[in-house]
Scaffold this motif. Structure first.
Motif, mmCIF file in Angstrom:
data_model
loop_
_atom_site.group_PDB
_atom_site.id
_atom_site.type_symbol
_atom_site.label_atom_id
_atom_site.label_comp_id
_atom_site.label_asym_id
_atom_site.label_seq_id
_atom_site.Cartn_x
_atom_site.Cartn_y
_atom_site.Cartn_z
ATOM 1 N N ARG A 188 -2.784 -6.299 2.639
ATOM 2 C CA ARG A 188 -2.993 -4.930 3.121
ATOM 3 C C ARG A 188 -2.655 -3.899 2.034
ATOM 4 O O ARG A 188 -3.404 -2.942 1.814
ATOM 5 N N TRP A 189 -1.516 -4.089 1.366
ATOM 6 C CA TRP A 189 -1.138 -3.160 0.297
ATOM 7 C C TRP A 189 -2.149 -3.206 -0.854
ATOM 8 O O TRP A 189 -2.499 -2.170 -1.428
ATOM 9 N N LYS A 190 -2.626 -4.402 -1.185
ATOM 10 C CA LYS A 190 -3.603 -4.516 -2.276
ATOM 11 C C LYS A 190 -4.898 -3.782 -1.936
ATOM 12 O O LYS A 190 -5.510 -3.145 -2.801
ATOM 13 N N LYS A 191 -5.299 -3.836 -0.674
ATOM 14 C CA LYS A 191 -6.504 -3.091 -0.271
ATOM 15 C C LYS A 191 -6.269 -1.585 -0.380
ATOM 16 O O LYS A 191 -7.166 -0.823 -0.748
ATOM 17 N N LEU A 192 -5.037 -1.152 -0.075
ATOM 18 C CA LEU A 192 -4.714 0.275 -0.185
ATOM 19 C C LEU A 192 -4.749 0.770 -1.623
ATOM 20 O O LEU A 192 -4.945 1.968 -1.862
ATOM 21 N N VAL A 193 -4.557 -0.126 -2.576
ATOM 22 C CA VAL A 193 -4.676 0.255 -3.996
ATOM 23 C C VAL A 193 -6.047 0.871 -4.255
ATOM 24 O O VAL A 193 -6.182 1.804 -5.057
ATOM 25 N N VAL A 230 1.391 0.634 -5.549
ATOM 26 C CA VAL A 230 2.170 -0.536 -5.998
ATOM 27 C C VAL A 230 3.657 -0.319 -5.718
ATOM 28 O O VAL A 230 4.359 -1.235 -5.273
ATOM 29 N N ALA A 231 4.136 0.909 -5.951
ATOM 30 C CA ALA A 231 5.545 1.228 -5.661
ATOM 31 C C ALA A 231 5.826 1.147 -4.165
ATOM 32 O O ALA A 231 6.897 0.679 -3.746
ATOM 33 N N GLY A 232 4.858 1.590 -3.350
ATOM 34 C CA GLY A 232 5.013 1.477 -1.904
ATOM 35 C C GLY A 232 5.104 0.024 -1.464
ATOM 36 O O GLY A 232 5.956 -0.341 -0.646
ATOM 37 N N ALA A 233 4.253 -0.809 -2.035
ATOM 38 C CA ALA A 233 4.279 -2.239 -1.715
ATOM 39 C C ALA A 233 5.619 -2.852 -2.091
ATOM 40 O O ALA A 233 6.198 -3.636 -1.319
ATOM 41 N N LYS A 234 6.121 -2.467 -3.250
ATOM 42 C CA LYS A 234 7.393 -3.016 -3.733
ATOM 43 C C LYS A 234 8.538 -2.665 -2.786
ATOM 44 O O LYS A 234 9.467 -3.462 -2.593
ATOM 45 N N SER A 235 8.449 -1.489 -2.160
ATOM 46 C CA SER A 235 9.511 -1.074 -1.228
ATOM 47 C C SER A 235 9.591 -2.010 -0.023
ATOM 48 O O SER A 235 10.634 -2.137 0.601
ATOM 49 N N ILE A 240 2.727 -6.480 -6.352
ATOM 50 C CA ILE A 240 1.321 -6.556 -6.759
ATOM 51 C C ILE A 240 1.292 -6.816 -8.264
ATOM 52 O O ILE A 240 1.940 -6.109 -9.034
ATOM 53 N N PRO A 241 0.572 -7.831 -8.727
ATOM 54 C CA PRO A 241 0.582 -8.197 -10.151
ATOM 55 C C PRO A 241 0.121 -7.068 -11.057
ATOM 56 O O PRO A 241 -0.684 -6.211 -10.659
ATOM 57 N N ASP A 242 0.626 -7.075 -12.304
ATOM 58 C CA ASP A 242 0.313 -6.020 -13.278
ATOM 59 C C ASP A 242 -1.181 -5.905 -13.561
ATOM 60 O O ASP A 242 -1.680 -4.808 -13.843
ATOM 61 N N ASN A 243 -1.895 -7.013 -13.499
ATOM 62 C CA ASN A 243 -3.317 -6.981 -13.871
ATOM 63 C C ASN A 243 -4.212 -6.507 -12.727
ATOM 64 O O ASN A 243 -5.425 -6.387 -12.899
ATOM 65 N N PHE A 244 -3.624 -6.214 -11.551
ATOM 66 C CA PHE A 244 -4.449 -5.890 -10.389
ATOM 67 C C PHE A 244 -5.113 -4.521 -10.531
ATOM 68 O O PHE A 244 -6.286 -4.356 -10.172
ATOM 69 N N ILE A 245 -4.382 -3.539 -11.061
ATOM 70 C CA ILE A 245 -4.947 -2.192 -11.192
ATOM 71 C C ILE A 245 -6.111 -2.176 -12.188
ATOM 72 O O ILE A 245 -7.190 -1.657 -11.856
ATOM 73 N N PRO A 246 -5.975 -2.744 -13.394
ATOM 74 C CA PRO A 246 -7.153 -2.808 -14.286
ATOM 75 C C PRO A 246 -8.340 -3.527 -13.646
ATOM 76 O O PRO A 246 -9.494 -3.127 -13.838
ATOM 77 N N THR A 247 -8.048 -4.557 -12.863
ATOM 78 C CA THR A 247 -9.120 -5.289 -12.172
ATOM 79 C C THR A 247 -9.840 -4.384 -11.177
ATOM 80 O O THR A 247 -11.076 -4.384 -11.100
ATOM 81 N N MET A 248 -9.087 -3.594 -10.399
ATOM 82 C CA MET A 248 -9.693 -2.690 -9.417
ATOM 83 C C MET A 248 -10.509 -1.581 -10.094
ATOM 84 O O MET A 248 -11.579 -1.195 -9.612
ATOM 85 N N LEU A 249 -9.992 -1.067 -11.210
ATOM 86 C CA LEU A 249 -10.729 -0.035 -11.944
ATOM 87 C C LEU A 249 -12.042 -0.596 -12.496
ATOM 88 O O LEU A 249 -13.094 0.045 -12.404
ATOM 89 N N ASP A 250 -11.976 -1.795 -13.018
ATOM 90 C CA ASP A 250 -13.180 -2.443 -13.552
ATOM 91 C C ASP A 250 -14.175 -2.735 -12.432
ATOM 92 O O ASP A 250 -15.386 -2.516 -12.578
ATOM 93 N N TYR A 251 -13.660 -3.206 -11.320
ATOM 94 C CA TYR A 251 -14.476 -3.511 -10.134
ATOM 95 C C TYR A 251 -15.234 -2.265 -9.683
ATOM 96 O O TYR A 251 -16.435 -2.315 -9.359
#
Length: 315
Positions: A188-193, A230-235, A240-251
């Motif tokens: 759920r948090w990853k989708k919110l990214v 990502v900070a919200g998820a961590k709370s 969420i892995p470090d490479n997830f944000i670059p992956t979403m931007l590329d996607y």
């Protein structure tokens, strides 16, 4: 053959997945509102990058009381309609059946679990670009994969049981790519990214996804908002892995230029799904001592724009 399905909310998302299931031979029952007359007489039309098809006849209903009890109730209403769930769910889901929540946002499964006992609640994260372009007429632009995860109390990490495997098999037989997860909260948090920056900024800045990506300032703003998610998820104990944000931007860079579902709702002067997508994550993080200032800024702007757009007062 497989499960019987009820689709509560036959818009772009519910209509697309329900139509794919019926096309594959499954028994599907569709709850409709404004499109009922059109769909009950003429069925559903799906224009898709994977191939167009028409279902001349579908099981269409205006009232949930007329629907048979089904093995799986697919919840694909907008979350702004979730106040209706106590009236909708109990009569249509079989005892020991499944409610499959195909909605955006955080915390919806917990709400559903309070309404219907003796059922399994499964969350689904839909990566789908589709729009309803006319009553009963769906345009599938891109993607379509769903990540499925079982809900357990307080979003504890859980196993993968027989029911979720059966649903996954049915969807795969219908040509829908499925991934199973043991950690629904992380999913759920990853989708919110993706959902938080693109849905929010598309409304506030009146922009499609490609426009947000093309400008260096909005690109950076999208990226910063992703890091706050990502900070919200961590709370909540989810990393969420470090490479997830670059992956979403590329996607998103590679995605067909897209007007988000929230932007479509805004343009059509429909209520926006602000609480599920923005309010619930914010309140969750804040309850754990973490403030998310940029997401808070989006939330406050969207609340104003939604109020102004619909010209109503919030109580």
């Amino acid at each position: 053959m497989g499960c019987t399905y009820a689709i509560l909310g036959t818009g772009a998302l519910g209509g697309f997945y329900g139509a794919k299931l019926q096309k594959a031979g499954y028994t599907v029952h569709f709850l409709l509102r404004s499109d009922y007359q059109q769909v009950s007489h003429n069925g559903l039309i799906v224009e898709s990058k994977d191939g167009d098809f028409t279902l001349p006849q579908v099981n269409a209903y205006q009232n949930v009381e007329e629907m048979p009890r089904c093995d799986v109730v697919v919840l694909s209403l907008k979350t702004t309609q979730n106040h209706l769930l106590p009236q909708l769910l109990p009569s249509v889901v079989k005892d020991n059946g499944v409610v499959l929540v195909l909605q955006n946002g955080l915390g919806i499964e917990a709400e559903v679990a309070k309404i219907v006992s003796h059922v399994q609640v499964i969350g689904g994260l839909c990566f789908l670009c589709a729009n309803k372009i006319a009553p009963g007429h769906i345009h599938h632009v891109d993607y379509g994969r769903i990540i499925l995860g079982e809900y357990s109390s307080n979003y504890q990490i859980t196993g993968i049981g027989d029911k979720i495997r059966q649903i996954a098999l049915d969807f795969e037989n219908a040509g829908i790519e499925i991934e199973l997860t043991t950690d629904l909260l992380l999913a759920r948090w990853k989708k919110l990214v993706w959902n938080i920056p693109y849905n929010g900024l598309s409304v506030i800045l009146n922009a499609r996804t490609d426009e947000l990506m093309a400008d260096e300032y909005t690109y950076k703003l999208v990226e910063n908002l992703m890091y706050e998610v990502v900070a919200g998820a961590k709370s909540t104990g989810r990393n969420i892995p470090d490479n997830f944000i670059p992956t979403m931007l590329d996607y998103t860079n590679k995605m067909t230029p897209y007007r988000t579902s929230m932007k479509i709702d805004y343009d059509e002067r429909r209520p926006l799904e602000i609480e599920a997508i923005f309010g619930n994550p914010l309140r969750t993080a804040q309850s754990l001592g973490v403030n998310l200032p940029q997401i808070t800024c989006l939330y406050q702007q969207l609340k104003f724009l939604d109020w102004k757009n619909r010209n109503i007062s919030y109580s």
